[in-house]
Write a protein that holds these residues in place. Structure first.
Motif, mmCIF file in Angstrom:
data_model
loop_
_atom_site.group_PDB
_atom_site.id
_atom_site.type_symbol
_atom_site.label_atom_id
_atom_site.label_comp_id
_atom_site.label_asym_id
_atom_site.label_seq_id
_atom_site.Cartn_x
_atom_site.Cartn_y
_atom_site.Cartn_z
ATOM 1 N N GLN A 1 -6.017 -11.935 -2.381
ATOM 2 C CA GLN A 1 -4.646 -11.672 -1.932
ATOM 3 C C GLN A 1 -3.855 -12.959 -2.077
ATOM 4 O OE1 GLN A 1 -4.823 -10.137 2.084
ATOM 5 N NE2 GLN A 1 -4.723 -8.086 1.219
ATOM 6 N N VAL A 2 -2.708 -12.898 -2.728
ATOM 7 C CA VAL A 2 -1.928 -14.109 -2.999
ATOM 8 C C VAL A 2 -0.605 -14.037 -2.259
ATOM 9 C CG1 VAL A 2 -0.800 -15.481 -4.794
ATOM 10 C CG2 VAL A 2 -2.995 -14.381 -5.259
ATOM 11 N N CYS A 3 -0.284 -15.102 -1.549
ATOM 12 C CA CYS A 3 0.967 -15.149 -0.810
ATOM 13 C C CYS A 3 1.720 -16.414 -1.230
ATOM 14 C CB CYS A 3 0.644 -15.170 0.676
ATOM 15 S SG CYS A 3 2.096 -14.855 1.647
ATOM 16 N N THR A 4 2.858 -16.248 -1.882
ATOM 17 C CA THR A 4 3.633 -17.410 -2.345
ATOM 18 C C THR A 4 4.902 -17.567 -1.508
ATOM 19 O OG1 THR A 4 4.727 -15.994 -3.960
ATOM 20 C CG2 THR A 4 2.861 -17.276 -4.759
ATOM 21 N N GLY A 5 5.513 -18.746 -1.624
ATOM 22 C CA GLY A 5 6.827 -18.953 -1.002
ATOM 23 C C GLY A 5 6.781 -19.403 0.442
ATOM 24 N N LEU A 22 -4.986 -16.600 -0.843
ATOM 25 C CA LEU A 22 -4.449 -17.858 -1.380
ATOM 26 C C LEU A 22 -3.021 -18.025 -0.864
ATOM 27 C CD1 LEU A 22 -4.728 -20.213 -3.594
ATOM 28 C CD2 LEU A 22 -3.342 -18.713 -4.990
ATOM 29 N N CYS A 23 -2.704 -19.200 -0.313
ATOM 30 C CA CYS A 23 -1.342 -19.474 0.176
ATOM 31 C C CYS A 23 -0.733 -20.602 -0.653
ATOM 32 C CB CYS A 23 -1.365 -19.936 1.635
ATOM 33 S SG CYS A 23 -1.996 -18.710 2.766
ATOM 34 N N GLU A 24 0.405 -20.341 -1.260
ATOM 35 C CA GLU A 24 1.115 -21.345 -2.064
ATOM 36 C C GLU A 24 2.546 -21.457 -1.548
ATOM 37 O OE1 GLU A 24 0.841 -23.721 -4.461
ATOM 38 O OE2 GLU A 24 3.025 -23.890 -4.314
ATOM 39 N N ARG A 25 3.005 -22.688 -1.376
ATOM 40 C CA ARG A 25 4.337 -22.840 -0.787
ATOM 41 C C ARG A 25 5.476 -22.582 -1.784
ATOM 42 N NH1 ARG A 25 4.491 -29.431 0.133
ATOM 43 N NH2 ARG A 25 4.125 -29.944 -2.040
ATOM 44 N N ALA A 40 6.054 -19.660 -7.155
ATOM 45 C CA ALA A 40 5.144 -19.262 -8.248
ATOM 46 C C ALA A 40 3.939 -20.197 -8.277
ATOM 47 C CB ALA A 40 5.890 -19.318 -9.581
ATOM 48 N N LEU A 41 2.905 -19.759 -9.003
ATOM 49 C CA LEU A 41 1.667 -20.555 -9.100
ATOM 50 C C LEU A 41 1.771 -21.570 -10.249
ATOM 51 C CD1 LEU A 41 -0.907 -17.641 -8.683
ATOM 52 C CD2 LEU A 41 0.046 -19.133 -6.913
ATOM 53 N N LEU A 42 0.954 -22.611 -10.166
ATOM 54 C CA LEU A 42 0.840 -23.643 -11.227
ATOM 55 C C LEU A 42 2.193 -24.238 -11.639
ATOM 56 C CD1 LEU A 42 -1.979 -22.109 -11.459
ATOM 57 C CD2 LEU A 42 -1.998 -22.863 -13.822
ATOM 58 N N THR A 43 2.966 -24.631 -10.651
ATOM 59 C CA THR A 43 4.268 -25.233 -10.964
ATOM 60 C C THR A 43 4.274 -26.743 -10.734
ATOM 61 O OG1 THR A 43 5.049 -24.809 -8.725
ATOM 62 C CG2 THR A 43 5.591 -23.157 -10.412
ATOM 63 N N ARG A 44 3.242 -27.282 -10.119
ATOM 64 C CA ARG A 44 3.240 -28.714 -9.829
ATOM 65 C C ARG A 44 2.338 -29.472 -10.809
ATOM 66 N NH1 ARG A 44 5.275 -31.012 -5.199
ATOM 67 N NH2 ARG A 44 4.563 -32.839 -6.365
ATOM 68 N N ALA A 45 1.394 -30.262 -10.332
ATOM 69 C CA ALA A 45 0.609 -31.097 -11.265
ATOM 70 C C ALA A 45 -0.074 -30.251 -12.345
ATOM 71 C CB ALA A 45 -0.423 -31.912 -10.501
ATOM 72 N N ALA A 62 -9.444 -13.429 7.517
ATOM 73 C CA ALA A 62 -10.006 -13.429 6.151
ATOM 74 C C ALA A 62 -11.330 -14.182 6.178
ATOM 75 C CB ALA A 62 -9.040 -14.106 5.186
ATOM 76 N N ASP A 63 -12.186 -13.895 5.210
ATOM 77 C CA ASP A 63 -13.411 -14.711 5.110
ATOM 78 C C ASP A 63 -13.047 -16.133 4.696
ATOM 79 O OD1 ASP A 63 -14.975 -12.564 5.750
ATOM 80 O OD2 ASP A 63 -15.431 -12.027 3.667
ATOM 81 N N ALA A 64 -12.099 -16.237 3.755
ATOM 82 C CA ALA A 64 -11.719 -17.579 3.278
ATOM 83 C C ALA A 64 -10.230 -17.621 2.972
ATOM 84 C CB ALA A 64 -12.509 -17.949 2.021
ATOM 85 N N VAL A 65 -9.622 -18.768 3.246
ATOM 86 C CA VAL A 65 -8.241 -19.027 2.838
ATOM 87 C C VAL A 65 -8.251 -20.263 1.954
ATOM 88 C CG1 VAL A 65 -5.916 -19.687 3.600
ATOM 89 C CG2 VAL A 65 -7.231 -18.022 4.930
ATOM 90 N N VAL A 66 -7.563 -20.177 0.830
ATOM 91 C CA VAL A 66 -7.382 -21.348 -0.031
ATOM 92 C C VAL A 66 -5.917 -21.740 0.086
ATOM 93 C CG1 VAL A 66 -7.462 -22.218 -2.398
ATOM 94 C CG2 VAL A 66 -9.205 -20.586 -1.596
ATOM 95 N N VAL A 67 -5.663 -23.004 0.360
ATOM 96 C CA VAL A 67 -4.277 -23.479 0.500
ATOM 97 C C VAL A 67 -3.926 -24.274 -0.757
ATOM 98 C CG1 VAL A 67 -2.607 -24.708 1.931
ATOM 99 C CG2 VAL A 67 -4.621 -23.651 2.995
ATOM 100 N N GLY A 68 -2.852 -23.863 -1.449
ATOM 101 C CA GLY A 68 -2.428 -24.543 -2.673
ATOM 102 C C GLY A 68 -2.722 -23.690 -3.890
ATOM 103 N N GLY A 69 -1.666 -23.265 -4.562
ATOM 104 C CA GLY A 69 -1.835 -22.394 -5.733
ATOM 105 C C GLY A 69 -1.560 -23.097 -7.035
#
Ligand SMILES: Cc1cc2nc3c(=O)[nH]c(=O)nc-3n(C[C@H](O)[C@H](O)[C@H](O)COP(=O)(O)OP(=O)(O)OC[C@H]3O[C@@H](n4cnc5c(N)ncnc54)[C@H](O)[C@@H]3O)c2cc1C
Length: 387
Positions: free
Chosen positions: A167-171, A38-41, A44-49, A11-18
């Protein structure tokens, strides 16, 4: 948003943390670069702070001791509201009350400060002001400050990512990020984002942005990279059902060890936070302090709630708060830069990592300061010639 089962190999860019930062920044990068993942562990997105916070869109009023932070809020407030209108809640009257004792500003100084930063302010109407205990409160002001709905914000920022082709990858948690020499003509350096256990379960990218907030040093430590000096707090936000008379109000008592109760639109209730009781524990992290504590371990062993203390103290200033009904608490690890302690400012971090060209660490202070991060990222990409 385009959800994928597995991140691509390249990928051109990866963002870690959704959280909000990662999602907003992924959409921002995708308007400039071709392929952004985007990689989120979490599932779902926006579940933490980005969910577990007070939902205040800061209009600058909160920082009379840091004019710079206030002015940045004044600049970012209209941008955030214009970008995410569906997430904005203006359905309540916002009051700032100045405590008579122990406040670091007087009512006169607060009004003058608002005028200096261009923030609308007026004395609250007499009926609202009478709700407060005159022995404890010097003056009450009505201001223009709204709240955001974190669930609606997740939908809106997902739509922005979709429109930009992210492209979003969760979990699945990212395990590590390493600099590698690519098998490309000239052998340019790239970054390898390891998201699975097998060697092939990785994505190579030119730019990697770490938006993992309280887990930033966890990932840097696991990657063998230099840590960032941070301070963490275990925080408790009480969710309450206010008495009917307070439902249409958001109240902040300034400026010092006081409290705030305001709508929490994502759950249709109010949140209650208290400068003295919301933080339960505090620890430094990174730099010379090393990295002994992981925030997720702290969240697995919660202390007894401080909600009764918060409510009791709030009722001294606003007696009707005694009739609020406690529902539950939201616990989170709040991460701030050490400089915030000195002047109550809310600086952001957007910094390249030594030894890993193209890798950027981000820690946002408030939801709206994402625009300050955008500016810093633009300068970094421009200076590296990345388009
Ligand atoms: C109690 C409290 C009150 C606050 N009140 C306000 C307020 O009223 N207004 C305001 O503007 N700001 C407020 N803030 C600050 C605001 O919440 C944060 O600035 C903001 O949410 C940070 O967003 P983020 O996306 O960086 O972090 P987060 O939302 O925490 O997102 C980080 C994401 O990274 C993921 N992650 C971590 N490690 C990995 C990994 N290895 N691989 C993949 N994913 C990973 C996490 O699962 C998480 O989803 C408050 C914060 C707290 C704690």
């Amino acid at each position: 948003m385009t959800e994928v089962q597995r991140p691509p190999r390249d990928a051109d860019a990866v963002v870690v943390g959704g959280g909000f930062y990662g999602a907003h920044i992924a959409a921002f990068l995708a308007r400039r670069l071709r392929t952004v993942t985007l990689c989120e562990r979490a599932p779902a997105l926006l579940t933490r702070a980005s969910y577990n916070n007070q939902a205040r869109v800061h209009g600058g009023y909160h920082y009379p001791r840091s004019i710079l932070t206030s002015l940045r809020s004044r600049a970012n407030y209209p941008r955030f509201i214009a970008a995410y209108p569906a997430a904005i809640d203006r359905s309540f009257t916002k009051l700032y009350a100045i405590a008579r004792r122990q406040s670091k500003v007087t009512a006169g100084q607060f009004a003058e400060f608002c005028r200096r930063i261009g923030a609308p302010v007026q004395p609250a109407d007499a009926a609202q002001a009478r709700r407060f205990d005159a022995d404890h409160v010097e003056a009450v002001f009505e201001v223009e400050e709204c709240a955001f709905d974190a669930t609606a914000l997740a939908q809106a920022v997902s739509a922005a990512m979709d429109a930009a082709g992210v492209q979003v990858c969760t979990g699945g948690a990212v395990r590590a990020v390493r600099a590698v020499r690519a098998v490309l003509p000239g052998g340019a350096r790239r970054l390898r984002v390891q998201w699975g256990d097998a060697p092939g379960e990785a994505t190579d990218a030119d730019v990697v942005v770490l938006c993992t907030y309280s887990a930033l040093n966890d990932l840097l430590a696991d990657s063998g990279l230099p840590l960032v000096p941070l301070v963490h707090e275990l925080t408790e936000l009480a969710l309450i059902e206010p008495p009917p008379a307070l439902r249409g109000l958001g109240v902040t008592v300034m400026d010092g060890p006081f409290w705030s109760a305001m709508p929490f639109p994502a759950a249709g209730v109010h949140s209650l936070s208290h400068v003295r009781y919301t933080p339960h524990a505090r620890w430094p992290d990174g730099g010379a302090d090393g990295h002994a504590v992981r925030g997720d371990a702290v969240l697995r062993a919660l202390p007894p709630s401080h909600a009764p203390h918060m409510q009791r103290d709030a009722a001294r200033y606003l007696p009707e708060m005694a009739a609020a009904r406690y529902l539950k608490s939201l616990w989170e690890v709040k991460t701030i830069l050490p400089r915030s302690d000195v002047d109550d400012s809310r600086p952001i971090l957007a910094r390249p990592v030594d030894g890993a060209p193209g890798l950027v660490t981000v820690v946002g202070a408030k939801i709206d300061s994402v625009y300050d991060v955008e500016e810093a990222l633009t300068a970094m990409l421009d200076s590296d010639g990345i388009r």
